[in-house]
Structure formats: structure tokens, C-alpha cells
Write a protein that holds these residues in place. Structure first.
Motif, PDB file in Angstrom:
ATOM      1  N   LEU A  38     -15.420  27.534  39.781  1.00 19.27           N
ATOM      2  CA  LEU A  38     -14.590  26.745  40.692  1.00 19.27           C
ATOM      3  C   LEU A  38     -15.445  25.938  41.661  1.00 19.27           C
ATOM      4  O   LEU A  38     -15.122  24.791  41.993  1.00 19.27           O
ATOM      5  N   THR A  39     -16.528  26.535  42.127  1.00 13.01           N
ATOM      6  CA  THR A  39     -17.441  25.832  43.025  1.00 13.01           C
ATOM      7  C   THR A  39     -17.985  24.578  42.365  1.00 13.01           C
ATOM      8  O   THR A  39     -17.969  23.487  42.953  1.00 13.01           O
ATOM      9  N   CYS A  78      -9.099  33.501  45.260  1.00 13.17           N
ATOM     10  CA  CYS A  78      -9.957  32.376  44.900  1.00 13.17           C
ATOM     11  C   CYS A  78      -9.413  31.647  43.672  1.00 13.17           C
ATOM     12  O   CYS A  78      -9.351  30.406  43.656  1.00 13.17           O
ATOM     13  N   ARG A  79      -8.999  32.382  42.659  1.00 12.34           N
ATOM     14  CA  ARG A  79      -8.508  31.753  41.431  1.00 12.34           C
ATOM     15  C   ARG A  79      -7.277  30.884  41.691  1.00 12.34           C
ATOM     16  O   ARG A  79      -7.071  29.863  41.025  1.00 12.34           O
ATOM     17  N   TRP A 107     -13.576  37.734  50.974  1.00 15.29           N
ATOM     18  CA  TRP A 107     -14.983  37.756  50.547  1.00 15.29           C
ATOM     19  C   TRP A 107     -15.853  38.398  51.628  1.00 15.29           C
ATOM     20  O   TRP A 107     -16.730  39.224  51.323  1.00 15.29           O
ATOM     21  N   GLY A 132      -8.524  28.276  51.448  1.00 14.10           N
ATOM     22  CA  GLY A 132      -9.860  28.808  51.200  1.00 14.10           C
ATOM     23  C   GLY A 132     -10.294  29.815  52.237  1.00 14.10           C
ATOM     24  O   GLY A 132     -11.083  30.733  51.944  1.00 14.10           O
ATOM     25  N   GLN A 160     -16.117  33.324  38.079  1.00 14.43           N
ATOM     26  CA  GLN A 160     -15.021  32.378  38.269  1.00 14.43           C
ATOM     27  C   GLN A 160     -15.170  31.604  39.580  1.00 14.43           C
ATOM     28  O   GLN A 160     -14.843  30.423  39.645  1.00 14.43           O
ATOM     29  N   ALA A 161     -15.671  32.268  40.593  1.00  3.85           N
ATOM     30  CA  ALA A 161     -15.942  31.566  41.848  1.00  3.85           C
ATOM     31  C   ALA A 161     -17.020  30.511  41.636  1.00  3.85           C
ATOM     32  O   ALA A 161     -16.942  29.401  42.182  1.00  3.85           O
ATOM     33  N   PHE A 169     -13.077  24.944  49.050  1.00  2.00           N
ATOM     34  CA  PHE A 169     -13.929  25.538  48.019  1.00  2.00           C
ATOM     35  C   PHE A 169     -15.274  26.032  48.530  1.00  2.00           C
ATOM     36  O   PHE A 169     -15.879  26.898  47.894  1.00  2.00           O
ATOM     37  N   ALA A 187     -14.488  29.638  47.517  1.00  7.37           N
ATOM     38  CA  ALA A 187     -15.124  29.916  46.228  1.00  7.37           C
ATOM     39  C   ALA A 187     -16.631  30.123  46.335  1.00  7.37           C
ATOM     40  O   ALA A 187     -17.178  31.091  45.802  1.00  7.37           O
ATOM     41  N   ASP A 235     -19.443  33.115  45.083  1.00  8.08           N
ATOM     42  CA  ASP A 235     -20.575  32.842  44.199  1.00  8.08           C
ATOM     43  C   ASP A 235     -21.880  33.315  44.837  1.00  8.08           C
ATOM     44  O   ASP A 235     -22.705  33.994  44.204  1.00  8.08           O
ATOM     45  N   SER A 252     -15.272  21.920  41.775  1.00 12.41           N
ATOM     46  CA  SER A 252     -14.872  21.255  43.021  1.00 12.41           C
ATOM     47  C   SER A 252     -15.941  20.280  43.491  1.00 12.41           C
ATOM     48  O   SER A 252     -15.627  19.227  44.048  1.00 12.41           O
TER      49      SER A 252
END
Length: 373
Positions: A124-125, A87-88, A68, A61, A120-121, A105, A109, A113, A128
């Protein structure tokens, strides 16, 4: 020999800090070229001999977080796409039996966000958060480390201080009260088990028939104390007291026990390495605490001095006041004390160390909020 700064003119200027960030951004490109499709983990000292992982382990991460952060500062669509692609690839870690999913995450991720509203982030957030919350153990009143990614056989009955900040931040990103409840109960357990009245913290504890028992001497491990400071600053942000007072006490303990800006890895082993990465994490905690206390300037100044000492030290290569000079060897931060094998700790360049140092520089130059680190 530790580096001590005594004059204000030794503080890094904004121009110098931006120059250091730019050199670290260039360093990211070199690391990426070396690792290709793998996740970088660490490289011994400044050798560029990277240990890599196809899945990222608990550090994956932070590689996404580096990109990011770079995208946040450069406003480059290419950097943002790079971060999103990394991230994916973290999705496979969602079912892992590990409390370190919080670090994977939150940094890998949730920052995408928060800063970019990446869909997608965001997904995933949220996934998780749900998976991590399912690992809450009501008997232990916490989310244990688990058996994967370093948790080992006793991980289902162990807790550690190093993922506290990320766990609080990640779970509190949820809109469900249950997830906030779990985060606060985990923090309460850490405080009850690991805190000492001096402001020192144990780094880990194990649960047996007598309850949780600390596994180390409180306050001795520098990075462990820094993790506690960072976690408490996050708890204070979300819930106020008593966490705010405990965060301040933990930071004050740091100042009293570690007068040098580059602290030893362990205070009980004076022959061992310094661990500048501990100073970096402690600085981020102080920068967060500064936002919550009336004596903001004191904490911000000490963080600024620590980061200046790290950048001007031998642990950060190629620092120059002329940020336009593109030195290929610049931007290597090899000041992270890390266990590279059983019973062996070495100084390394690490992906998490790079992120935290870049984040501290970005906070000091006003590019990001300290509470996002």
C-alpha cells in the motif's frame, strides 16, 4: 488560563508518561467498541459522541497509526493484526484526488512497513507513493491539495502546510530518485511561498496568474506554524541545509510568539480557544530537530515541558500518577481545535490528536524514533 510549568519536578517522569500511554491505549479500546467497523474522526470535548466515517476521510490513516504504535509498544500480535486490518481498508483512498493521501498512507501504511515489515502495508505504501507522484504539477512545482477530502473546487491550485511532513516522509520512502525529486521540489515551493524571514509560516496559498499567493497571515494559526516546524524538520533530515536553518528559525519563532505551553488557536483572536494539539505537534518537531542540532538538550527539554503541560492540563482527563489505577474516564485528550462545521471551531478529541500525543510520549520514553512521526 494557560498552564505554565516552571520547575523541573513538574516534568512528567517516565513512569507517568507510560501511565498516560496505557490510559490512552485503553481509551482506544473504548473508541473501537463505539465505532465498530467505522473510522473514528472526532468527538466533541470529552463527550464520547464520535463522528465516524465508513472510509476514514483524511483522518483514517491516523486510526491505523494508533494501532501500529500500540503494537510497537505492547509487542502484541493481536494489536498488530488490528492495525493491519485497518490499514487494508485504506486502499480505497489511493485514487482519491487529494494531497492528503500523504498523511493517510504515511501514518496508516508506512509505519506498519517500517516497524513490522508488514507485506500489505509495504504494498500500500508503494502504491500510494506512485499515485501521489502522478499528481505532481510541473507548472506549480508541487503536489496540489486536490479536489477531494477538503481540497474543494480550488484544490487543484492550492497548497497547504499541514501535509508537508507526511508528503516528504512518504515520497522519500521510495527507492526511485524521481519521487525524492518531487518531494524536494514540493518542499522548495512551500518554502518559497509560505516562509517569512521571521520564521513564521503561512498555512496555505493559492495559485493564480500572478503565481502563488498566501491565504492567511503568517505565524498566526498555531497548528499551522507547528505543521511547518514538523515538515521542515523532515526536510532537514533528508536534505540538510537550508531546511535545517529554516526548521530552527520556525521553532525559535514558536518560542518567541508562544511563551505559554498551551498556545491559543490563533494569536489574533485572544478570546478564542487554546489549542494544545498545536503544542503536541510542535513538540514532535522539536524532538526531531534535537537529533539534528548540537543543542539537543534545549529542544528536548522544551518539548518535554510542553507535553507535561498538556497531560497535566484539563484537556487530558483522568491523569493519575498511579498508572495501575484503571480509570475508565482516563486517557481522553480533547485539546484539538477543529472546524466541525462551516464557520464553527470547537475543541474535540480527535484520532489524529490522540496519535500525535501518544507518539510524543513514546518518543520521550525512548520507544520510537522521532523521525517516524
Amino acid at each position: 488560563m494557560s498552564l505554565t510549568l516552571t520547575a523541573d519536578d513538574q516534568l512528567l517522569s517516565a513512569t507517568e508518561m507510560i501511565g498516560a500511554l496505557e490510559s490512552m491505549f485503553r481509551r482506544m479500546e473504548m473508541i473501537d467498541d463505539f465505532c465498530v467497523h467505522d473510522f473514528p474522526l472526532y468527538s466533541l470535548r470529552d463527550t464520547n459522541a464520535w463522528t465516524v466515517s465508513s472510509g476514514g476521510s483524511w483522518m483514517g490513516g491516523f486510526w491505523a497509526a494508533c494501532w501500529w504504535l500500540r503494537a510497537k509498544m505492547t509487542e502484541s500480535a493481536g494489536d498488530q493484526r488490528k492495525a493491519a486490518a485497518i490499514c487494508r481498508r485504506l486502499a480505497a483512498k489511493i485514487p482519491a484526488d487529494s494531497g492528503y493521501r500523504s498523511s493517510i498512507f504515511w501514518y496508516g501504511a508506512a509505519l506498519g512497513d517500517i516497524w513490522f515489515h508488514d507485506t500489505q502495508a509495504h504494498a500500500l505504501t508503494q502504491e500510494s507513493i506512485a499515485a501521489l507522484a502522478c499528481s505532481f504539477n510541473p507548472k506549480l512545482n508541487c503536489i496540489p491539495l486536490g479536489t477531494a477530502m477538503g481540497g474543494l473546487a480550488k484544490g487543484d491550485r492550492s497548497i497547504a502546510i499541514d501535509n508537508l511532513a507526511a508528503l516528504i516522509q512518504l515520497l522519500c520512502r521510495s527507492k526511485q530518485n524521481l519521487h525524492h525529486y518531487i518531494a524536494q521540489h514540493h518542499a522548495e515551493t512551500i518554502l518559497a511561498v509560505c516562509h517569512r524571514n521571521s520564521g513564521a509560516f503561512h498555512a496555505s496559498a493559492y495559485f493564480d496568474e500572478r503565481g502563488f499567493l498566501p491565504q492567511d497571515q503568517a505565524g498566526i494559526w498555531s497548528r499551522g506554524q507547528a505543521w511547518a516546524m514538523l515538515g521542515l524538520s523532515r526536510a532537514a533530515l533528508h536534505w540538510g541545509e537550508p531546511y535545517l536553518s529554516h526548521a530552527k528559525a520556525a521553532c525559535e519563532y514558536w518560542l518567541h510568539s508562544r511563551p505559554d505551553y498551551l498556545p491559543l488557536n490563533r494569536l489574533d483572536r485572544t478570546e478564542q480557544f487554546e489549542d494544545p494539539s498545536a503544542a503536541v505537534i510542535a513538540s514532535l518537531a522539536m524532538l526531531s530537530l534535537a537529533r539534528l542540532l548540537p543543542d539537543e538538550k534545549i529542544w528536548r527539554m522544551h518539548a518535554h515541558r510542553q507535553i507535561s503541560a498538556v497531560i497535566r492540563s484539563r484537556y487530558f482527563t483522568g491523569f493519575m500518577t498511579d498508572s495501575d489505577h484503571k480509570n475508565e474516564s482516563a486517557g481522553v485528550f480533547w485539546g484539538c481545535c477543529y472546524q466541525t462545521r462551516q464557520n464553527r471551531e470547537e475543541l474535540v478529541e480527535s484520532v489524529w490528536g490522540n496519535f500525535f500525543l501518544m507518539a510524543a510520549l513514546a518518543v520521550l520514553t525512548g520507544f520510537i524514533d522521532p523521525h517516524h512521526c
